[in-house]
Design an enzyme around this catalytic site. Structure first.
Site, PDB file in Angstrom:
ATOM      1  N   GLU A 140      35.846 -10.049 -17.426  1.00  0.00           N
ATOM      2  CA  GLU A 140      34.968 -11.215 -17.449  1.00  0.00           C
ATOM      3  C   GLU A 140      34.779 -11.721 -16.024  1.00  0.00           C
ATOM      4  O   GLU A 140      35.564 -11.369 -15.133  1.00  0.00           O
ATOM      5  CB  GLU A 140      35.554 -12.307 -18.356  1.00  0.00           C
ATOM      6  CG  GLU A 140      35.636 -11.899 -19.813  1.00  0.00           C
ATOM      7  CD  GLU A 140      36.146 -13.013 -20.723  1.00  0.00           C
ATOM      8  OE1 GLU A 140      36.467 -14.114 -20.206  1.00  0.00           O
ATOM      9  OE2 GLU A 140      36.236 -12.784 -21.945  1.00  0.00           O
ATOM     10  N   ILE A 200      35.009  13.974  10.630  1.00  0.00           N
ATOM     11  CA  ILE A 200      34.685  15.338  11.074  1.00  0.00           C
ATOM     12  C   ILE A 200      33.181  15.485  11.296  1.00  0.00           C
ATOM     13  O   ILE A 200      32.740  16.173  12.227  1.00  0.00           O
ATOM     14  CB  ILE A 200      35.195  16.366  10.038  1.00  0.00           C
ATOM     15  CG1 ILE A 200      36.724  16.465  10.098  1.00  0.00           C
ATOM     16  CG2 ILE A 200      34.557  17.737  10.261  1.00  0.00           C
ATOM     17  CD1 ILE A 200      37.332  17.308   8.998  1.00  0.00           C
ATOM     18  N   GLY A 246      31.272  13.276  12.402  1.00  0.00           N
ATOM     19  CA  GLY A 246      30.836  12.509  13.558  1.00  0.00           C
ATOM     20  C   GLY A 246      29.667  11.601  13.206  1.00  0.00           C
ATOM     21  O   GLY A 246      29.592  11.036  12.116  1.00  0.00           O
ATOM     22  N   GLU A 273      39.847   0.626 -13.415  1.00  0.00           N
ATOM     23  CA  GLU A 273      41.044   0.775 -14.269  1.00  0.00           C
ATOM     24  C   GLU A 273      42.307   0.207 -13.616  1.00  0.00           C
ATOM     25  O   GLU A 273      43.400   0.689 -13.851  1.00  0.00           O
ATOM     26  CB  GLU A 273      41.255   2.248 -14.646  1.00  0.00           C
ATOM     27  CG  GLU A 273      40.777   2.598 -16.038  1.00  0.00           C
ATOM     28  CD  GLU A 273      39.257   2.614 -16.123  1.00  0.00           C
ATOM     29  OE1 GLU A 273      38.743   2.542 -17.244  1.00  0.00           O
ATOM     30  OE2 GLU A 273      38.580   2.705 -15.097  1.00  0.00           O
TER      31      GLU A 273
END
Length: 401
Positions: free
Chosen positions: A131, A353, A355, A379
């Site tokens: 909620e 990696i 960049g 969850e």
């Protein structure tokens, strides 16, 4: 097949199912996922393909038209699907949790009514627990169901409903004080109601409104909505299991298997991030050689692959524990916590990696970088998982005397 994240001890049927799903992911999901995600477009063609494969009924018993497979098989399929596009795995997951709750806790009439149509993908499930002011404190829900003759009248506002627009059956958790005297523990006065509705947005049945999609950073394509109940009337025979006061336990049972699912999603996204990183590292050249030949990048790839392997092993262990009929909240909590954290780290390393190109929407890693954070929350947050793990460890290692 990838060298990483292999699972020992699978049957021929399980291997065949996974091979079929992986082929579907490679051909039907990966080529279009980024384009659909950038448009925030519901992947109807992909969902129709999964329906044809029977994945909506993967864990539903054969007597109801499903495949009757294990949680492990389901989790491994989710891992493959999330490797292609995490949003698609979310569409399947919420449906699966409702089907699981019906299978475990539903009356015979409820099983006969819904499970065959859910197995065929004709009824799409969603579940609603959170909620707007709730956070992780499920016991603080304010939505309420009040008995009125042969019906219940539901009022309240729910939040973060995955499949809110496309679903046709929603398991909704509400307070229900009927038959539970004042002073009853809050978690013992909650009930799960099975709410049928039309797909779409706006007023989808009298007293029930699904506002438009929530605009999110990632996890796009799948519709995430609110759910507003204002005098919503449903028959008394749509109380899950036919008995009030059991809703909290029913939902927690569903969330427990959902945590295995989130762990599987984390494994799938991390695998894809590793694939993208190791591939780009062999194509990009700096200082006269591929960056994969630089020791710093090799170290990074080694760490990424190890995390992928470790997360997969914990996810498989949690699924097998549940399949054995044993309590698995400790294993599920550990798997969800580790897989989501490692997923975030592996995705970020793949992003590094790449960049500057990792910041470009032309590269797939940009999408994964925005998707991974959802797994840290879904969850239950890392903090909630640590609470569950800590309490269970103290139960297991309680001092005697």
């Amino acid at each position: 097949m990838s060298r990483l994240a292999q699972t020992a001890g699978l049957t021929d049927v399980q291997r065949e199912i996974l091979s079929t799903v992986r082929e579907f992911v490679d051909k039907e999901i990966i080529p279009v996922a980024t384009e659909l995600e950038h448009r925030d477009e519901y992947p109807q063609q992909i969902v129709d393909g999964l329906k044809e494969l029977g994945l909506f009924g993967l864990m539903i018993p054969e007597e109801y038209g499903g495949l009757g497979e294990s949680l492990l098989t389901y989790a491994l399929c989710v891992e493959e699907i999330a490797r292609g596009w995490m949003s698609v795995s979310g569409i399947i997951n919420t449906h699966f949790i409702v089907a699981y709750m019906l299978k475990q806790h539903g009356t015979q009439e409820q099983k006969d009514t819904f499970l065959p149509r859910m197995a065929a993908g004709e009824v799409r499930g969603a579940f609603s627990m959170s909620e707007p002011a709730l956070g992780s404190d499920v016991s603080a829900i304010t939505s309420k169901g009040v008995r009125d003759g042969d019906e219940y009248v539901l009022n309240g506002q729910k939040m973060w409903l995955t499949n809110g627009g496309t679903s046709t059956l929603v398991a909704v958790l509400c307070r229900s004080d009927e038959g539970h005297p004042e002073g009853t523990a809050r978690h013992k006065s909650m009930t799960t109601f099975l709410v049928e509705k039309e797909p779409g947005f706006g007023e989808v049945r009298p007293g029930l409104t699904i506002p438009g999609k929530i605009d999110k950073m990632g996890y796009k394509g799948v519709d995430t909505t609110e759910l507003i109940m204002d005098g919503l009337r449903i028959p008394a025979n749509r109380v899950l299991g036919g008995e009030t006061g059991r809703g909290f336990y029913q939902m927690m049972d569903g969330v427990e298997v959902g945590r295995v699912n989130v762990a599987a999603r984390g494994c799938g996204v991390a695998q894809r991030a590793f694939e993208l990183g190791v591939s780009y590292a062999q194509q990009r050249h700096t200082f006269g050689k591929a960056i994969a030949q630089h020791q710093a990048i090799q170290f990074k790839l080694a760490e990424m692959a190890t995390k992928v392997e470790a997360a997969h092993a914990m996810m498989v262990n949690a699924a097998r524990k549940k399949d054995s009929g044993e309590r698995n909240d400790l294993e599920a909590g550990m798997a969800k916590y580790l897989a989501s954290e490692y997923c975030k780290e592996v995705v970020e390393d793949a992003f590094r990696i790449h960049g500057g190109y990792g910041f470009s929407k032309e590269y797939e890693i940009e999408r994964l970088y925005r998707e991974a954070p959802m797994l840290l929350i879904g969850e239950g947050t890392a903090e909630i998982q640590k609470m569950i793990i800590g309490r269970r460890l103290l139960e297991e290692y309680r001092l005697q005397g």
